[in-house]
Every structure is written in C-alpha cells, then in structure tokens.
Design an enzyme around this catalytic site. Sequence first.
Site, PDB file in Angstrom:
ATOM      1  N   CYS A 242       0.868  -1.192   0.000  1.00 49.05           N
ATOM      2  CA  CYS A 242       0.000   0.000   0.000  1.00 49.05           C
ATOM      3  C   CYS A 242       0.898   1.233   0.000  1.00 49.05           C
ATOM      4  O   CYS A 242       1.049   1.910   1.014  1.00 49.05           O
ATOM      5  CB  CYS A 242      -0.938   0.017   1.204  1.00 49.05           C
ATOM      6  SG  CYS A 242      -2.095  -1.346   1.224  1.00 49.05           S
ATOM      7  N   ALA A 244       1.370   4.129  -2.241  1.00 50.17           N
ATOM      8  CA  ALA A 244       1.228   5.503  -2.742  1.00 50.17           C
ATOM      9  C   ALA A 244       0.671   6.447  -1.667  1.00 50.17           C
ATOM     10  O   ALA A 244      -0.131   6.004  -0.852  1.00 50.17           O
ATOM     11  CB  ALA A 244       0.297   5.508  -3.953  1.00 50.17           C
ATOM     12  N   PRO A 245       1.110   7.716  -1.666  1.00 56.42           N
ATOM     13  CA  PRO A 245       1.960   8.394  -2.653  1.00 56.42           C
ATOM     14  C   PRO A 245       3.460   8.209  -2.459  1.00 56.42           C
ATOM     15  O   PRO A 245       4.251   8.903  -3.101  1.00 56.42           O
ATOM     16  CB  PRO A 245       1.569   9.859  -2.479  1.00 56.42           C
ATOM     17  CG  PRO A 245       1.179   9.970  -1.038  1.00 56.42           C
ATOM     18  CD  PRO A 245       0.568   8.645  -0.661  1.00 56.42           C
ATOM     19  N   GLY A 246       3.890   7.307  -1.594  1.00 61.74           N
ATOM     20  CA  GLY A 246       5.294   6.919  -1.607  1.00 61.74           C
ATOM     21  C   GLY A 246       6.186   7.504  -0.534  1.00 61.74           C
ATOM     22  O   GLY A 246       7.405   7.307  -0.588  1.00 61.74           O
ATOM     23  N   GLY A 247       5.613   8.189   0.448  1.00 60.62           N
ATOM     24  CA  GLY A 247       6.440   8.807   1.499  1.00 60.62           C
ATOM     25  C   GLY A 247       7.308   7.783   2.229  1.00 60.62           C
ATOM     26  O   GLY A 247       8.520   7.986   2.384  1.00 60.62           O
ATOM     27  N   LYS A 248       6.687   6.686   2.648  1.00 58.81           N
ATOM     28  CA  LYS A 248       7.449   5.708   3.428  1.00 58.81           C
ATOM     29  C   LYS A 248       8.421   4.939   2.547  1.00 58.81           C
ATOM     30  O   LYS A 248       9.508   4.560   2.986  1.00 58.81           O
ATOM     31  CB  LYS A 248       6.496   4.776   4.190  1.00 58.81           C
ATOM     32  CG  LYS A 248       5.709   5.566   5.218  1.00 58.81           C
ATOM     33  CD  LYS A 248       4.655   4.784   5.920  1.00 58.81           C
ATOM     34  CE  LYS A 248       3.709   5.716   6.643  1.00 58.81           C
ATOM     35  NZ  LYS A 248       2.857   6.547   5.756  1.00 58.81           N
ATOM     36  N   ASP A 289      -3.312  -5.627  -6.883  1.00 62.85           N
ATOM     37  CA  ASP A 289      -4.150  -5.764  -5.695  1.00 62.85           C
ATOM     38  C   ASP A 289      -3.461  -6.780  -4.786  1.00 62.85           C
ATOM     39  O   ASP A 289      -3.265  -7.937  -5.183  1.00 62.85           O
ATOM     40  CB  ASP A 289      -5.539  -6.263  -6.131  1.00 62.85           C
ATOM     41  CG  ASP A 289      -6.470  -6.461  -4.949  1.00 62.85           C
ATOM     42  OD1 ASP A 289      -5.996  -6.449  -3.797  1.00 62.85           O
ATOM     43  OD2 ASP A 289      -7.679  -6.636  -5.196  1.00 62.85           O
ATOM     44  N   ASP A 305       1.035  -0.256   5.265  1.00 64.65           N
ATOM     45  CA  ASP A 305       0.427   1.034   5.649  1.00 64.65           C
ATOM     46  C   ASP A 305      -0.999   0.998   5.108  1.00 64.65           C
ATOM     47  O   ASP A 305      -1.285   1.476   4.004  1.00 64.65           O
ATOM     48  CB  ASP A 305       1.255   2.157   5.001  1.00 64.65           C
ATOM     49  CG  ASP A 305       0.820   3.538   5.441  1.00 64.65           C
ATOM     50  OD1 ASP A 305       0.001   3.646   6.369  1.00 64.65           O
ATOM     51  OD2 ASP A 305       1.309   4.517   4.850  1.00 64.65           O
ATOM     52  N   CYS A 358      -3.022   5.638   9.765  1.00 72.49           N
ATOM     53  CA  CYS A 358      -3.020   7.028  10.248  1.00 72.49           C
ATOM     54  C   CYS A 358      -4.422   7.336  10.782  1.00 72.49           C
ATOM     55  O   CYS A 358      -5.072   8.280  10.347  1.00 72.49           O
ATOM     56  CB  CYS A 358      -2.594   8.001   9.157  1.00 72.49           C
ATOM     57  SG  CYS A 358      -3.541   7.871   7.642  1.00 72.49           S
TER      58      CYS A 358
END
Length: 426
Positions: A242, A244-248, A289, A305, A358
């Site tokens: 999971c 996107a948007p790719g921060g981690k 998926d 995430d 979150c």
Amino acid sequence: MSLLNDQRTVTLEIANEFMCGKTPLNEVIEHFYNNRVASEIKNKRSETKFILSALCRKLFEIDNIINQLTDKNISPRNIMIRNCIRIALVELIDLERPAYAVINSWVEIAKNKKRLMHFSKLINAVLRKFIKNNTKSTLDDSEKIPGWLWDSWSKTYGKTETIKIINASLSEPPLDISYVDTETNMLQLPVTLPGSYRMNQTGKVNEIEGFKEGKWWVQDAGATIPANILGDVRDKNVLDLCSAPGGKAMQLVAMGAHVTCVEISRKRIDTMKDNFQRTGLKPEIICADILKWQPEKKYDLILLDAPCSATGTIRKNPDLIHIKDQQDIKSNIKLQKMLLERSVEFLNDNGVLVYCVCSLEYEEGEGQIEAFLKDNSSISSMPINKDDFPEYQAFISPKGYLSTLPHLQEEGGIDGFFISKLYKKF
Ligand SMILES: C[S@@+](CC[C@H](N)C(=O)[O-])C[C@H]1O[C@@H](n2cnc3c(N)ncnc32)[C@H](O)[C@@H]1O
C-alpha cells in the site's frame, strides 16, 4: 458551459459540490480548476483551498454563529445561501478582510444568481449583524466535531484527552519534511523526531529551497515512525505494501533499503512516480491488488500502511470530518483484516511486519491487531521497546504498541498513527 472567472463564485460552487457528496475536498478543487475555472484566476487555487479548509475546520462553529444571527434557521435545503454566508464569515474571521468589501461582494454575487437573488437582503443583514454584534460561537469543544467521532474518541481516550485531540486536530499543522540525504540538514531546521524536520514557513511548497531539486519531500513527523520501527534496513529487501503516494517508500530507500512497492491505484502510482522522479529515490513499483498478487519470493521485512479512515490526519485534511462516517470505518476494518491476513503470507519465518494506520479509531488500530493475533496463531506481537526507541517513548503503550496523538508533540502537533510490530513464528 462558460468558465467561471470570479474567485468567490468558484469558491461557492466548490463548497456547494463538496457539501453535497463524499468526494474529498482536494478532488473537488482539482476537478473545478481543471475544467470549470477561467485561466486568469487559476492562480487563486491555493487561496480557495485555504478558505475551504478553514471552513471545514470551523463548520460547526460557523453554523452556530449563523444560527444565532438568523431568527428562522436557513433551510438545510438551501445550502447555497448558507454557503455564501459561511464563506463570507471565513473571509471576515480568518482572512480579516475589510467588512464592506466582503459584504458588498457577496450581496452582488447573490443579486446576480437566479437561486440567490431573493436572498441578497438576508445575506446582507446577517453579515452586518455579525459585524455589529461581533458574534462568537457558543459551542463546547466537544461539539466542534461530529457526534460519532466524539463518541469514538472519548470511549478510547477519555473526555479530557479527547478535548486535546480535537483542539490539535482542528489547528493548522506546520510543514514537516524528510531529507533525501539523511546525513544533512541543508535548511537548518529543528529536528522533531529522528529523520523529521519542521518548517513553520507558509507559502507554496514548490517554491521552498531544495524542493524542485529533489533534496527533500513533505512527510509528517508521525509518518516517519513506521519505517524507523523496522530497524536497520540498510542493504536489506523491504516489501512496502500500500505504497502511494510513496512517502514511506522514499524514506526506506533513503535509509539504504532495496524496496519493492505494491499499490493498487494507477492514478496514485503516477503521483508516486513523480515523487520518485523528483527525489531520485527509485524503488521497484508493482501495480497490483495485494489480495490477488503472488510474490516471486518471501520477505524478512514488510511494511503494511493500510487504507484507513485517516482520522489522525484531520489537521491536514479537515474535510474528512464531513465526509467520513461509521460505515466507512466498518468497511476499512474488513479490508484491513484481509490485507493483514494476505500480507503475513509474504513473510519468511521469523520475518517482521510493521502494520500502521493514520487513524485514531481503536477498531482500525489496536482492536484490529488484537483480533488478528487471536485468529492467527503463527503470528506474534513483537512489542516496541522504549529502550530501543527512546525518542518515541511518549508514544509507546505498556503492550508495546505505538500511537501518536495529534497533541502529543510540542510546537505544532503530529499526525495520529497506530503502529504495531508483528513477527512470523518459526
Ligand atoms: C494510507 S495509503 C498509503 C500511504 C503510503 N504508504 C505512503 O507512505 O505514502 C493506503 C494505500 O493503499 C492502497 N490500497 C488499498 N487497497 C489496496 C490493495 N488491495 N492492494 C494494494 N494497494 C491498496 C491505496 O490505493 C492507498 O494508496
């Protein structure tokens, strides 16, 4: 259809559309600015977002003020009149614009709109009364969020803590960043948590030094914790589920890991690719998926995430208060459970999976993990230890789960995350 060329009318139309559905505010704004706004006012987009975000934060208080100013409440069916007054009040209260300019402009807009022309006098009278009486909201803190959210938070955290959560959630957040080069602090910013730096600067992110050059990306201090909980990832393979948007994912690559991202949404993968392109941090990307995907190998380290209600991020996305409900939480819980069950299948024996959301909702966090551990005897909790992570000790529970709450970080708060570390028994 002719393009809208008046900033207040654009803001009003976006508010009308947002209030009638469950589409996130950012998406409604994007749709309008891409399709319905004249080019000469396209540069007003961030102002529109600022006004409507402020409105989302204060909607219950603003409506309380409007109700005090009107003898007969404005019918809920006539959302457009109410939105005119709501936006005008945000302009007066938050932007401190001159009263005569705000009132005259909204009265003119009303006079020129078929559905509003009979209400221009009402709009004029309500706004003038507000200025004359300096009317304030009479709501208690507990009434500034929807009742279901109050019930959920006060049940989990108690009333006193919940009031603190509400006030922090309804405050504007600072800008937290992570650097691509983890050894530098090129903007000489204060460190909030390991690998997270805080900027109190406002304005356009892409105009701040080093952004266009890809030296850093925006990531809340709370969002940096899950990757750090995986421990030393240098030269190790990490599966980022999971993504996107790719921060981690960017954080993990910057920490020296070989990262494989799996994400279902093509649109979100495009955003993620832009982020990777700009920062030069390049993990492998798989569009799939997770519930159907078959990996070629198993992993020692996985970060999941999971999609969630995101109630920990209300500071940044105040629209969530008005578009999420208990039904969304129920469907999230089902999906998170399936994703967890599938994700642990990708783990090697003794492999570690960090699960995070979150969200401040118990059922998406601790409740989800406790139920999962009961049903899955091959997986154990690996309590997060205060000695291993002294910087996070304020967030770690006796059971070894880590939860940040929006008010638990001095000078600007932090997004709310629930984080749990699991391992597969050998
Ligand atoms: C909370 S966001 C992830 C944020 C991301 N990890 C980051 O740090 O930027 C959850 C993501 O899960 C994705 N997702 C939801 N269901 C999925 C599935 N079945 N398979 C793969 N990705 C999924 C969503 O599209 C969304 O991008």
